[in-house]
Write a protein that holds these residues in place. Sequence first.
Motif, PDB file in Angstrom:
ATOM      1  N   ASN A  47       0.813  -1.221   0.000  1.00 61.55           N
ATOM      2  CA  ASN A  47       0.000   0.000   0.000  1.00 61.55           C
ATOM      3  C   ASN A  47       0.844   1.267   0.000  1.00 61.55           C
ATOM      4  OD1 ASN A  47      -2.427  -1.342  -0.043  1.00 61.55           O
ATOM      5  ND2 ASN A  47      -2.641  -1.366   2.177  1.00 61.55           N
ATOM      6  N   THR A  76       2.226   3.651 -10.240  1.00 63.33           N
ATOM      7  CA  THR A  76       1.101   2.718 -10.146  1.00 63.33           C
ATOM      8  C   THR A  76       1.623   1.295 -10.030  1.00 63.33           C
ATOM      9  OG1 THR A  76      -0.276   4.172 -11.516  1.00 63.33           O
ATOM     10  CG2 THR A  76      -0.996   1.882 -11.323  1.00 63.33           C
ATOM     11  N   GLU A 107      -5.817  -5.593  -6.914  1.00 60.91           N
ATOM     12  CA  GLU A 107      -5.888  -4.199  -6.500  1.00 60.91           C
ATOM     13  C   GLU A 107      -4.876  -3.388  -7.307  1.00 60.91           C
ATOM     14  OE1 GLU A 107      -5.749  -1.798  -2.241  1.00 60.91           O
ATOM     15  OE2 GLU A 107      -4.694  -3.699  -2.403  1.00 60.91           O
ATOM     16  N   ILE A 109      -3.029   0.276  -7.155  1.00 64.72           N
ATOM     17  CA  ILE A 109      -2.774   1.411  -6.267  1.00 64.72           C
ATOM     18  C   ILE A 109      -1.891   2.412  -7.006  1.00 64.72           C
ATOM     19  CG2 ILE A 109      -1.897   2.162  -4.016  1.00 64.72           C
ATOM     20  CD1 ILE A 109      -1.997  -0.888  -3.217  1.00 64.72           C
ATOM     21  N   THR A 110      -2.342   3.666  -7.032  1.00 64.20           N
ATOM     22  CA  THR A 110      -1.539   4.744  -7.603  1.00 64.20           C
ATOM     23  C   THR A 110      -1.214   5.728  -6.496  1.00 64.20           C
ATOM     24  OG1 THR A 110      -2.531   4.522  -9.798  1.00 64.20           O
ATOM     25  CG2 THR A 110      -1.450   6.612  -9.310  1.00 64.20           C
ATOM     26  N   SER A 124      -2.624   8.501  -2.077  1.00 63.34           N
ATOM     27  CA  SER A 124      -2.784   7.359  -2.983  1.00 63.34           C
ATOM     28  C   SER A 124      -4.250   6.994  -3.117  1.00 63.34           C
ATOM     29  CB  SER A 124      -1.961   6.157  -2.517  1.00 63.34           C
ATOM     30  OG  SER A 124      -2.440   5.698  -1.286  1.00 63.34           O
ATOM     31  N   SER A 125      -4.514   6.192  -4.141  1.00 60.71           N
ATOM     32  CA  SER A 125      -5.868   5.744  -4.429  1.00 60.71           C
ATOM     33  C   SER A 125      -5.803   4.268  -4.789  1.00 60.71           C
ATOM     34  CB  SER A 125      -6.429   6.565  -5.590  1.00 60.71           C
ATOM     35  OG  SER A 125      -7.748   6.164  -5.899  1.00 60.71           O
ATOM     36  N   SER A 126      -6.841   3.540  -4.390  1.00 58.88           N
ATOM     37  CA  SER A 126      -6.862   2.099  -4.633  1.00 58.88           C
ATOM     38  C   SER A 126      -8.154   1.700  -5.341  1.00 58.88           C
ATOM     39  CB  SER A 126      -6.765   1.380  -3.280  1.00 58.88           C
ATOM     40  OG  SER A 126      -6.959   0.010  -3.452  1.00 58.88           O
ATOM     41  N   THR A 127      -8.037   0.787  -6.296  1.00 60.75           N
ATOM     42  CA  THR A 127      -9.193   0.293  -7.048  1.00 60.75           C
ATOM     43  C   THR A 127      -9.127  -1.233  -7.104  1.00 60.75           C
ATOM     44  OG1 THR A 127      -9.145   2.292  -8.433  1.00 60.75           O
ATOM     45  CG2 THR A 127     -10.398   0.422  -9.281  1.00 60.75           C
ATOM     46  N   GLN A 128     -10.259  -1.878  -6.851  1.00 54.92           N
ATOM     47  CA  GLN A 128     -10.359  -3.331  -6.979  1.00 54.92           C
ATOM     48  C   GLN A 128     -10.813  -3.655  -8.403  1.00 54.92           C
ATOM     49  OE1 GLN A 128      -9.646  -5.481  -4.269  1.00 54.92           O
ATOM     50  NE2 GLN A 128      -9.002  -3.563  -3.330  1.00 54.92           N
ATOM     51  N   ASN A 175      -7.768   5.805 -11.967  1.00 53.44           N
ATOM     52  CA  ASN A 175      -6.688   5.330 -11.105  1.00 53.44           C
ATOM     53  C   ASN A 175      -5.999   4.121 -11.732  1.00 53.44           C
ATOM     54  OD1 ASN A 175      -5.212   5.223  -8.548  1.00 53.44           O
ATOM     55  ND2 ASN A 175      -6.320   3.309  -8.262  1.00 53.44           N
TER      56      ASN A 175
END
Length: 191
Positions: A47, A76, A107, A109-110, A124-128, A175
């Motif tokens: 993370n 990323t 996941e 994460i950027t 940061s930002s997280s996308t599933q 993201n």
Amino acid sequence: MNWIPEYNFILASKSPRRQELLKSLGIDFQVKTKDVDENYPPEISPNDIPGYLAEKKANAFSNELNNNDLLITADTIVVLNGNVLEKPADYDHASQMLRALSGKVHEVITGVCLSSTTKSVVFSSSTQVWFKELTDAEIDYYINTFKPYDKAGAYGIQEWVGAIGISHIEGSFYNVMGLPLQKLYEEIQKF
């Protein structure tokens, strides 16, 4: 009224996707790049890796910023079962990654760093992301046609494999492309 603060924006990224995304916010910017070592300490949590690398990229420019400059750096990564999938080295590596992602949730994460001469902010930002089961033919076609060697996890969500292979996502689509635009917009306004 223009929402954009009066900065000289600099995007420190070779990524054509990041450049395209930042343009879509209506920001005029210049691109400056440097080769920065993208190694990180082995004990760092997945993370925290993108933010760490975004800040490392920003530090490479720290003595070159002028008073009204706002530098944007980003990194990323793709995380599958706690393992970081970086950019593939070759066809076999890309194929291995896509087979690993096939039929699973991962996941993206950027991490982004905003820097000026007086301060720095990292977020940061997280996308599933859910992938369907990909066939060998689909993987082969995608790698041979799109050559995703510059992409973490060996794929671009905006490309063919994203259209046919991703069933749904939770979080920011942008993201996954490499820049969480909505969060970036908010952070620039707060900066």
